[in-house]
Design a protein around this motif. Structure first.
Motif, PDB file in Angstrom:
ATOM      1  N   TYR A  77     -14.775  77.644  25.604  1.00 24.53           N
ATOM      2  CA  TYR A  77     -14.773  76.555  24.626  1.00 24.53           C
ATOM      3  C   TYR A  77     -16.197  76.066  24.375  1.00 24.53           C
ATOM      4  O   TYR A  77     -16.587  75.791  23.234  1.00 24.53           O
ATOM      5  CB  TYR A  77     -13.908  75.395  25.134  1.00 24.53           C
ATOM      6  N   MET A  78     -16.982  75.943  25.439  1.00 21.46           N
ATOM      7  CA  MET A  78     -18.357  75.459  25.317  1.00 21.46           C
ATOM      8  C   MET A  78     -19.200  76.416  24.486  1.00 21.46           C
ATOM      9  O   MET A  78     -19.966  75.991  23.604  1.00 21.46           O
ATOM     10  CB  MET A  78     -18.964  75.276  26.718  1.00 21.46           C
ATOM     11  N   VAL A  79     -19.065  77.712  24.746  1.00 23.76           N
ATOM     12  CA  VAL A  79     -19.840  78.706  23.998  1.00 23.76           C
ATOM     13  C   VAL A  79     -19.426  78.711  22.537  1.00 23.76           C
ATOM     14  O   VAL A  79     -20.267  78.813  21.630  1.00 23.76           O
ATOM     15  CB  VAL A  79     -19.681  80.102  24.631  1.00 23.76           C
ATOM     16  N   GLN A  80     -18.110  78.583  22.280  1.00 25.13           N
ATOM     17  CA  GLN A  80     -17.645  78.536  20.890  1.00 25.13           C
ATOM     18  C   GLN A  80     -18.226  77.333  20.155  1.00 25.13           C
ATOM     19  O   GLN A  80     -18.613  77.424  18.990  1.00 25.13           O
ATOM     20  CB  GLN A  80     -16.113  78.489  20.842  1.00 25.13           C
ATOM     21  N   ALA A  81     -18.314  76.189  20.853  1.00 21.86           N
ATOM     22  CA  ALA A  81     -18.917  74.998  20.245  1.00 21.86           C
ATOM     23  C   ALA A  81     -20.371  75.256  19.894  1.00 21.86           C
ATOM     24  O   ALA A  81     -20.869  74.838  18.838  1.00 21.86           O
ATOM     25  CB  ALA A  81     -18.803  73.809  21.194  1.00 21.86           C
ATOM     26  N   ALA A  82     -21.085  75.963  20.769  1.00 23.21           N
ATOM     27  CA  ALA A  82     -22.495  76.250  20.521  1.00 23.21           C
ATOM     28  C   ALA A  82     -22.666  77.202  19.341  1.00 23.21           C
ATOM     29  O   ALA A  82     -23.510  76.985  18.461  1.00 23.21           O
ATOM     30  CB  ALA A  82     -23.133  76.836  21.779  1.00 23.21           C
ATOM     31  N   LEU A  83     -21.868  78.255  19.297  1.00 26.72           N
ATOM     32  CA  LEU A  83     -22.009  79.245  18.222  1.00 26.72           C
ATOM     33  C   LEU A  83     -21.601  78.667  16.873  1.00 26.72           C
ATOM     34  O   LEU A  83     -22.214  78.985  15.840  1.00 26.72           O
ATOM     35  CB  LEU A  83     -21.174  80.482  18.548  1.00 26.72           C
ATOM     36  N   SER A  84     -20.574  77.808  16.859  1.00 29.32           N
ATOM     37  CA  SER A  84     -20.140  77.226  15.583  1.00 29.32           C
ATOM     38  C   SER A  84     -21.197  76.284  15.020  1.00 29.32           C
ATOM     39  O   SER A  84     -21.235  76.030  13.809  1.00 29.32           O
ATOM     40  CB  SER A  84     -18.811  76.490  15.756  1.00 29.32           C
TER      41      SER A  84
END
Length: 298
Positions: A77-84
């Motif tokens: 979830y954290m990585v997805q937040a960063a990439l988005s």
């Protein structure tokens, strides 16, 4: 604010692997503590906006969790937040640590090649390089890795050379009115910021693994005449972790509460009555529903 024809405003994403100093950099630019920091990686978990406004520009920084590989749900979830956060921004600041280059840095840089947005490389923690001559070969090697729009060595912790970064960013912002009121410095609520300050103390005061299994929820936030009353839960995954957070005869939770209260009083500029409770929510870091309820972006 009096709008000028040449006023510039835009979004800037801060990206990099964990613990390179993204949150410290944003706090330094804002002159206010908006993102919590610790010496441990993956302290930042949520995407957070920091608004820097002057008489002729407004930069809206998007502080992101460190990009890393993990099979854990919460980390995904954290990585997805960063990439988005890379979508729709006007510039990207790619933060690396002076004299260090890892597979994680290389993987992020490969992603940035697909973005099509100007990327400025920030080499942080240059104050720790001695002698300073050792920095030049690193900068030359970094410049050869990617067609960066600019490369800025600085120290976020000391506040050195921040003006150079802001100058590079300003010329890349489009002309347009401010996106936020000039006195606003973040998009997050006071409840969220208070919860983060409590979680920061959990990271500062507990052992290696336990902080990563904790989350903080503010259940009660009441402002009175000269006093703010806050009740918050520190969530853990197991009873054994609860015992660690509480500490012997409740000493650890008391220490966490004392330091968190002082930080919150500084933020709110008011006296604070803080009560902390430790609750067990089994397996929350791997539960999609629990993560969404706790504000993680899928």
């Amino acid at each position: 604010m009096t709008e000028k024809a040449e006023f510039r405003s835009g979004m800037v994403a801060l990206v990099g692997r964990p613990n390179v100093g993204k949150s410290t950099l944003m706090n330094a630019v804002l002159g206010e503590k908006v993102s919590i920091v610790s010496r441990r990686p993956q302290t930042t978990r949520h995407r957070l906006l920091g608004v820097h406004t002057t008489g002729d520009h407004q930069m809206v920084f998007v502080d992101t969790p460190g990009i890393h590989q993990s099979k854990k749900k919460i980390n995904q979830y954290m990585v997805q937040a960063a990439l988005s956060a890379l979508e729709g921004v006007d510039a990207v600041v790619f933060v690396v640590e002076a004299l260090k280059w890892t597979e994680g840095d290389a993987a992020i840089l490969e992603r940035l090649g697909e973005v099509g947005t100007p990327v400025i490389a920030v080499v942080n923690k240059v104050d720790r390089v001695s002698p300073r001559e050792k920095l030049l070969p690193y900068l030359e090697e970094l410049q050869g890795r990617f067609p960066f729009a600019a490369l800025v060595p600085l120290s976020a912790e000391k506040g050195d050379n921040l003006d150079s970064l802001l100058g590079e960013l300003e010329v890349r912002l489009p002309e347009g009115p401010p996106l936020f009121p000039e006195d606003q410095i973040t998009d997050r609520s006071l409840r969220f910021l208070c919860a983060e300050l409590i979680r920061e103390q959990v990271f500062h005061q507990l052992g290696e693994e336990v902080p990563y299994a904790t989350e903080v929820q503010v259940e009660h936030f009441q402002e009175e005449e000269g006093l703010v009353r806050i009740n918050a839960n520190i969530l853990v995954e197991r009873e054994g972790q609860k015992a660690i957070v509480l500490g012997r005869q409740g000493r650890r939770i008391k220490a966490i509460g004392t330091q968190a209260r002082l930080a919150i009083e500084h933020l709110l500029e008011a006296r604070v009555h803080l009560e902390l409770f430790v609750r067990v929510r089994e397996g929350w870091t791997g539960d999609d529903r629990a993560l969404r309820e706790l504000g993680y972006e899928g």
